[in-house]
Design an enzyme around this catalytic site. Structure first.
Site, PDB file in Angstrom:
ATOM      1  N   LYS A 132     -89.499  21.342 -14.074  1.00 38.87           N
ATOM      2  CA  LYS A 132     -88.486  21.999 -13.243  1.00 38.87           C
ATOM      3  C   LYS A 132     -87.132  21.286 -13.229  1.00 38.87           C
ATOM      4  O   LYS A 132     -86.362  21.381 -12.274  1.00 38.87           O
ATOM      5  CB  LYS A 132     -88.980  22.181 -11.784  1.00 38.87           C
ATOM      6  CG  LYS A 132     -90.350  22.764 -11.623  1.00 38.87           C
ATOM      7  CD  LYS A 132     -90.697  23.840 -12.594  1.00 38.87           C
ATOM      8  CE  LYS A 132     -89.932  25.121 -12.428  1.00 38.87           C
ATOM      9  NZ  LYS A 132     -90.210  26.040 -13.579  1.00 38.87           N
ATOM     10  N   MET A 189     -78.694  33.620 -19.930  1.00 36.26           N
ATOM     11  CA  MET A 189     -80.087  33.294 -20.291  1.00 36.26           C
ATOM     12  C   MET A 189     -81.065  34.202 -19.566  1.00 36.26           C
ATOM     13  O   MET A 189     -82.103  34.563 -20.089  1.00 36.26           O
ATOM     14  CB  MET A 189     -80.394  31.842 -19.956  1.00 36.26           C
ATOM     15  CG  MET A 189     -80.060  30.889 -21.084  1.00 36.26           C
ATOM     16  SD  MET A 189     -80.546  29.209 -20.702  1.00 36.26           S
ATOM     17  CE  MET A 189     -82.327  29.310 -20.650  1.00 36.26           C
ATOM     18  N   ARG A 230     -84.871  31.330 -11.743  1.00 40.43           N
ATOM     19  CA  ARG A 230     -84.900  31.758 -10.352  1.00 40.43           C
ATOM     20  C   ARG A 230     -83.491  31.757  -9.749  1.00 40.43           C
ATOM     21  O   ARG A 230     -82.919  32.803  -9.495  1.00 40.43           O
ATOM     22  CB  ARG A 230     -85.850  30.816  -9.591  1.00 40.43           C
ATOM     23  CG  ARG A 230     -86.255  31.243  -8.205  1.00 40.43           C
ATOM     24  CD  ARG A 230     -87.114  30.154  -7.575  1.00 40.43           C
ATOM     25  NE  ARG A 230     -86.412  28.882  -7.496  1.00 40.43           N
ATOM     26  CZ  ARG A 230     -85.678  28.482  -6.470  1.00 40.43           C
ATOM     27  NH1 ARG A 230     -85.584  29.238  -5.404  1.00 40.43           N
ATOM     28  NH2 ARG A 230     -85.055  27.309  -6.500  1.00 40.43           N
ATOM     29  N   VAL A 238     -86.219  24.542 -20.009  1.00 45.96           N
ATOM     30  CA  VAL A 238     -86.003  25.796 -20.734  1.00 45.96           C
ATOM     31  C   VAL A 238     -84.502  25.978 -21.027  1.00 45.96           C
ATOM     32  O   VAL A 238     -84.117  26.458 -22.097  1.00 45.96           O
ATOM     33  CB  VAL A 238     -86.594  26.959 -19.911  1.00 45.96           C
ATOM     34  CG1 VAL A 238     -86.146  28.294 -20.442  1.00 45.96           C
ATOM     35  CG2 VAL A 238     -88.109  26.859 -19.927  1.00 45.96           C
ATOM     36  N   TRP A 239     -83.703  25.563 -20.114  1.00 46.64           N
ATOM     37  CA  TRP A 239     -82.248  25.591 -20.304  1.00 46.64           C
ATOM     38  C   TRP A 239     -81.874  24.737 -21.526  1.00 46.64           C
ATOM     39  O   TRP A 239     -81.136  25.172 -22.416  1.00 46.64           O
ATOM     40  CB  TRP A 239     -81.582  25.040 -19.040  1.00 46.64           C
ATOM     41  CG  TRP A 239     -80.097  25.142 -18.979  1.00 46.64           C
ATOM     42  CD1 TRP A 239     -79.279  25.823 -19.834  1.00 46.64           C
ATOM     43  CD2 TRP A 239     -79.255  24.557 -17.982  1.00 46.64           C
ATOM     44  NE1 TRP A 239     -77.972  25.694 -19.423  1.00 46.64           N
ATOM     45  CE2 TRP A 239     -77.932  24.932 -18.301  1.00 46.64           C
ATOM     46  CE3 TRP A 239     -79.476  23.779 -16.849  1.00 46.64           C
ATOM     47  CZ2 TRP A 239     -76.848  24.530 -17.523  1.00 46.64           C
ATOM     48  CZ3 TRP A 239     -78.397  23.379 -16.071  1.00 46.64           C
ATOM     49  CH2 TRP A 239     -77.101  23.758 -16.407  1.00 46.64           C
ATOM     50  N   TYR A 254     -79.357  17.374 -15.009  1.00 47.12           N
ATOM     51  CA  TYR A 254     -79.205  18.828 -14.803  1.00 47.12           C
ATOM     52  C   TYR A 254     -77.865  19.087 -14.129  1.00 47.12           C
ATOM     53  O   TYR A 254     -77.145  20.019 -14.470  1.00 47.12           O
ATOM     54  CB  TYR A 254     -80.358  19.284 -13.898  1.00 47.12           C
ATOM     55  CG  TYR A 254     -80.343  20.734 -13.490  1.00 47.12           C
ATOM     56  CD1 TYR A 254     -81.144  21.660 -14.143  1.00 47.12           C
ATOM     57  CD2 TYR A 254     -79.564  21.180 -12.415  1.00 47.12           C
ATOM     58  CE1 TYR A 254     -81.163  23.002 -13.754  1.00 47.12           C
ATOM     59  CE2 TYR A 254     -79.573  22.505 -12.020  1.00 47.12           C
ATOM     60  CZ  TYR A 254     -80.373  23.413 -12.689  1.00 47.12           C
ATOM     61  OH  TYR A 254     -80.388  24.727 -12.311  1.00 47.12           O
ATOM     62  N   HIS A 280     -93.362  16.960 -21.443  1.00 49.62           N
ATOM     63  CA  HIS A 280     -93.244  16.460 -20.064  1.00 49.62           C
ATOM     64  C   HIS A 280     -93.943  15.104 -19.948  1.00 49.62           C
ATOM     65  O   HIS A 280     -94.220  14.644 -18.841  1.00 49.62           O
ATOM     66  CB  HIS A 280     -93.921  17.424 -19.084  1.00 49.62           C
ATOM     67  CG  HIS A 280     -93.239  18.753 -18.933  1.00 49.62           C
ATOM     68  ND1 HIS A 280     -91.888  18.881 -18.730  1.00 49.62           N
ATOM     69  CD2 HIS A 280     -93.733  20.014 -18.928  1.00 49.62           C
ATOM     70  CE1 HIS A 280     -91.583  20.171 -18.613  1.00 49.62           C
ATOM     71  NE2 HIS A 280     -92.681  20.875 -18.742  1.00 49.62           N
ATOM     72  N   THR A 297     -75.446  29.941 -20.315  1.00 50.66           N
ATOM     73  CA  THR A 297     -75.193  30.064 -18.876  1.00 50.66           C
ATOM     74  C   THR A 297     -76.422  30.716 -18.229  1.00 50.66           C
ATOM     75  O   THR A 297     -77.177  31.433 -18.903  1.00 50.66           O
ATOM     76  CB  THR A 297     -73.959  30.947 -18.570  1.00 50.66           C
ATOM     77  OG1 THR A 297     -74.215  32.247 -19.110  1.00 50.66           O
ATOM     78  CG2 THR A 297     -72.699  30.366 -19.157  1.00 50.66           C
TER      79      THR A 297
HETATM   80  P1  A3P Z   1     -84.634  26.941 -10.080  1.00 52.40           P
HETATM   81  O1  A3P Z   1     -86.074  27.214  -9.781  1.00 52.40           O
HETATM   82  O2  A3P Z   1     -84.024  25.981  -9.094  1.00 52.40           O
HETATM   83  O3  A3P Z   1     -83.815  28.169 -10.236  1.00 52.40           O
HETATM   84  P2  A3P Z   1     -87.775  23.977 -16.222  1.00 52.40           P
HETATM   85  O4  A3P Z   1     -87.298  24.778 -17.357  1.00 52.40           O
HETATM   86  O5  A3P Z   1     -87.753  22.495 -16.460  1.00 52.40           O
HETATM   87  O6  A3P Z   1     -89.079  24.458 -15.705  1.00 52.40           O
HETATM   88  O7  A3P Z   1     -86.706  24.165 -15.046  1.00 52.40           O
HETATM   89  C1  A3P Z   1     -86.569  25.408 -14.406  1.00 52.40           C
HETATM   90  C2  A3P Z   1     -85.326  25.379 -13.548  1.00 52.40           C
HETATM   91  O8  A3P Z   1     -84.157  25.377 -14.403  1.00 52.40           O
HETATM   92  C3  A3P Z   1     -85.230  26.608 -12.667  1.00 52.40           C
HETATM   93  O9  A3P Z   1     -84.568  26.161 -11.469  1.00 52.40           O
HETATM   94  C4  A3P Z   1     -84.343  27.501 -13.522  1.00 52.40           C
HETATM   95  O10 A3P Z   1     -83.727  28.551 -12.824  1.00 52.40           O
HETATM   96  C5  A3P Z   1     -83.336  26.488 -14.033  1.00 52.40           C
HETATM   97  N1  A3P Z   1     -82.565  26.975 -15.182  1.00 52.40           N
HETATM   98  C6  A3P Z   1     -83.021  27.580 -16.295  1.00 52.40           C
HETATM   99  N2  A3P Z   1     -82.007  27.955 -17.087  1.00 52.40           N
HETATM  100  C7  A3P Z   1     -80.859  27.586 -16.445  1.00 52.40           C
HETATM  101  C8  A3P Z   1     -79.459  27.717 -16.736  1.00 52.40           C
HETATM  102  N3  A3P Z   1     -79.019  28.321 -17.836  1.00 52.40           N
HETATM  103  N4  A3P Z   1     -78.576  27.212 -15.845  1.00 52.40           N
HETATM  104  C9  A3P Z   1     -78.996  26.602 -14.718  1.00 52.40           C
HETATM  105  N5  A3P Z   1     -80.306  26.463 -14.384  1.00 52.40           N
HETATM  106  C10 A3P Z   1     -81.225  26.955 -15.232  1.00 52.40           C
END
Ligand code: A3P
Length: 306
Positions: A58, A237, A262, A62-63, A198, A113, A233
């Site tokens: 989290k 995404m 989310r 994925v970003w 992040y 991870h 962005t």
């Molecule tokens: P939130 O649940 O706070 O929205 P991971 O990929 O490590 O599981 O992390 C997921 C978190 O990264 C989620 O946070 C998700 O919305 C956020 N995220 C994914 N893509 C993003 C982006 N392009 N910009 C900002 N946050 C992003």
């Protein structure tokens, strides 16, 4: 009352035991991997141009998969290749797509991870490159809480208070956030690594993308950088089927219970965390991380990092 609480605790314990297994100090998703797979990772042969994206859950994995995919794959950038990010940047400890990693063409991109001590041995000889992305623990815990509702292997729905305690006890996939980040940070000299937060990506994505390109030794023209930033962005995404994890089957990620992408903000913890919970994290943070020169931004409106 007491009997009910004990029953709930037992049910939670049973659900955690069946969803996860503990191996070498860390919890893993039982459905997707095994102790043997984790042990074999140590001997994985590394190529000098391999890239590993490492995160605690989290924290923007994925970003950053999307960012790396766009940086390294022109076909992703110009939209000529329809390949999902999980296929471009697969997990070493969760090979859910059953890929043959040995036959992948270079440069290979991987996600993980894992804590620093379970990574392929060759990386500790400074082979390959590691991009470590971390996020402030208050937003991580909130994001994790929502994500857990989408996680079908855990047959127990935790309320916020319960999850808060479980998270702080480290009884989640990835183990303790504090141990993960501290471990990687204090062993950074052993690896060829770039650490990015992040929050800095959120604050200035373009600068973060340029920093990552520089570390990776990839020279992109300004126009290509524009495309990477544009397509990475949150808004873009969220509607990009190659990047938004909508393709995951509900048996692995139940999308009827929430969205993987989310909110994507800094400071969402303020909407759910009590003052006492926030102070508790501050206290643990001070105790476990206080001596490290690492700065997290807890809210984008607060310019002073702590
Ligand atoms: P939130 O649940 O706070 O929205 P991971 O990929 O490590 O599981 O992390 C997921 C978190 O990264 C989620 O946070 C998700 O919305 C956020 N995220 C994914 N893509 C993003 C982006 N392009 N910009 C900002 N946050 C992003």
């Amino acid at each position: 009352m007491f009997v009910q609480a004990t029953m709930d605790r037992d049910a939670l314990e049973e659900a955690l035991n069946s969803a996860y297994f503990k191996h070498k100090g860390i919890y893993f998703i039982a459905h997707n991997t095994s102790p043997g797979v984790i042990d074999d990772i140590e001997h994985m042969e590394i190529r000098d141009d391999d890239v590993f994206l490492v995160t605690y859950l989290k924290s923007g994995t994925v970003w950053t998969q999307q960012i790396l995919s766009l940086i390294f794959n022109e076909g992703h950038r110009n939209g000529t290749e329809q390949v999902e990010n999980i296929d471009r940047v697969p997990w070493i400890e969760y090979n859910v797509m059953n890929m043959d990693y040995k036959s992948r063409p270079s440069p290979r991109l991987f996600s993980s991870h894992l804590p620093y001590y379970l990574m392929p041995r060759d990386l500790k000889y400074r082979m390959g490159k590691i991009l470590y992305v971390c996020r402030n623990p208050k937003d991580v815990i909130v994001s994790y809480y929502h994500f857990n509702k989408m996680f079908p292997f855990l047959k127990y729905t935790m309320d916020w208070e319960t999850f808060f305690d479980v998270f702080l006890s480290g009884r989640v996939t990835g183990g303790s956030w504090f141990d993960h980040v501290r471990g990687w940070y204090t062993h950074k000299e052993d690896f060829n690594i770039l650490i990015v937060t992040y929050e800095e990506m959120k604050k200035d994505l373009r600068s973060a993308v340029k920093k990552i390109c520089k570390f990776m030794g990839v020279n992109l023209e300004e126009k290509a950088i524009d495309t990477v930033v544009e397509r990475a962005t949150f808004k873009n995404m969220k509607r990009d089927p190659l990047a938004n994890y909508e393709f995951m089957p509900n048996e692995i990620l139940d999308k009827t219970k929430g969205n993987f992408l989310r909110k994507g903000t800094v400071g969402d913890w303020k909407n759910i965390m009590t003052v006492a919970q926030s102070e508790k994290i501050d206290e643990i943070y001070k105790e476990k991380m206080g001596d490290l020169p690492i700065n997290f931004l807890w809210d984008l409106n607060e310019e002073t990092a702590s």
